[in-house]
Write a protein that holds these residues in place. Structure first.
Motif, PDB file in Angstrom:
ATOM      1  N   HIS A 223      33.043  16.706  23.984  1.00 21.27           N
ATOM      2  CA  HIS A 223      32.311  16.111  22.863  1.00 21.27           C
ATOM      3  C   HIS A 223      32.015  14.648  23.184  1.00 21.27           C
ATOM      4  CE1 HIS A 223      31.520  14.601  18.778  1.00 21.27           C
ATOM      5  NE2 HIS A 223      31.213  15.857  18.473  1.00 21.27           N
ATOM      6  N   LYS A 224      30.880  14.168  22.708  1.00 18.51           N
ATOM      7  CA  LYS A 224      30.478  12.785  22.991  1.00 18.51           C
ATOM      8  C   LYS A 224      31.476  11.762  22.448  1.00 18.51           C
ATOM      9  CE  LYS A 224      27.446  12.488  18.916  1.00 18.51           C
ATOM     10  NZ  LYS A 224      26.053  12.233  18.466  1.00 18.51           N
ATOM     11  N   ARG A 225      32.295  12.177  21.478  1.00 20.02           N
ATOM     12  CA  ARG A 225      33.314  11.275  20.938  1.00 20.02           C
ATOM     13  C   ARG A 225      34.422  11.015  21.952  1.00 20.02           C
ATOM     14  NH1 ARG A 225      36.016  13.011  15.374  1.00 20.02           N
ATOM     15  NH2 ARG A 225      33.828  12.757  14.752  1.00 20.02           N
ATOM     16  N   TYR A 226      34.788  12.049  22.743  1.00 17.46           N
ATOM     17  CA  TYR A 226      35.912  11.923  23.679  1.00 17.46           C
ATOM     18  C   TYR A 226      35.468  11.603  25.109  1.00 17.46           C
ATOM     19  CZ  TYR A 226      37.632  14.876  19.862  1.00 17.46           C
ATOM     20  OH  TYR A 226      37.924  15.401  18.638  1.00 17.46           O
TER      21      TYR A 226
END
Length: 257
Positions: A223-226
């Motif tokens: 995910h782009k968050r991680y």
């Protein structure tokens, strides 16, 4: 049960096993580096020799070590299987496809990097692990004055050593141990071995920069968050800091010890 077997035998299953064993080996690298940094203590090797004994005789760590050996073997075997499978899937190698041109060098050469690391592991184990476990290293006695914390070291003969011991006598702490520190000091006077270690740590750097990120992607953490954090840790910690830490040891002993 059949679904589990099918998953493990599939390409995705093999990648999952590679990812899990690889991440376990990453945690080992952290612990191993912390322990090996004791080589830099100016105590005639006492802290490192105490650490070596603890790591080879503390039951929980001994149990984990067998898991470590199994992980190395499994990781190497599955890497070979996946490499062969990928080559069979693409029997014709194009001169330069867009995908190959855009992919990183280390991602296209993980097999070569892994082979270098496998040679390194065998060499490392034969020089240190094997000699230590087969009583093929020197022996040493440390005497530490508990009032001044001053330590003196005396080399022991085989007759003067039976097993690692530590006790106190009249305010003096006496430690008798296998002198793995001296074996490290002796081994890293060989420029060929030092060169192999430095080259291997460069290979480890490239291997981890790609492998760490790929392991999390395989496990679904893309995910782009991680992704930025995983990339940062993979590059700067596992790809740079840890290999430099390991490479510094042979260089230090070759030039300064």
């Amino acid at each position: 049960m059949s679904k589990s077997k099918h998953l493990l035998s599939s390409s995705l299953g093999k990648k999952l096993i590679m990812s899990l064993t690889g991440l376990f080996l990453c945690t080992f690298l952290i612990v191993h580096l912390i322990g090996n940094l004791q080589l830099f203590y100016h105590d005639q090797g006492k802290a490192f020799n105490d650490y070596a004994y603890f790591m080879t005789h503390f039951t929980p760590i001994k149990a984990v070590s067998y898991l470590l050996y199994a992980s190395i073997i499994i990781h190497a075997i599955y890497a070979l299987i996946l490499t062969i499978h990928n080559r069979k899937s693409r029997p014709v190698r194009y001169a330069m496809t867009n995908g190959a041109a855009n992919s990183a060098w280390n991602s296209r050469n993980m097999g070569i990097l892994g082979t270098v690391l496998l040679v390194f592991i065998v060499t490392h184990m034969s020089n240190f692990w094997w000699k230590y476990h087969n009583d093929d290293v020197p022996y040493i006695e440390y005497r530490t004055d508990l009032s001044t914390q001053e330590t003196t070291a005396t080399e022991l003969t085989a007759d003067g050593f039976s097993e690692y011991t530590k006790y106190t006598d009249n305010g003096v702490e006496i430690t008798k141990a296998r002198d793995l520190y001296r074996q490290v000091q002796f081994a890293f006077k060989n420029w060929g071995l030092v060169a192999l270690y430095v080259i291997s740590m460069a290979a480890l750097s490239f291997h981890l920069i790609h492998g760490f990120k790929s392991a999390f992607q395989t496990l679904g953490f893309d995910h782009k968050r991680y992704a930025p954090l995983i990339r940062f840790v993979g590059i700067w910690f596992f790809g740079i800091a840890i290999p430099i830490g390991f490479a510094a040891m042979p260089i230090y002993f070759y030039f300064f010890s």
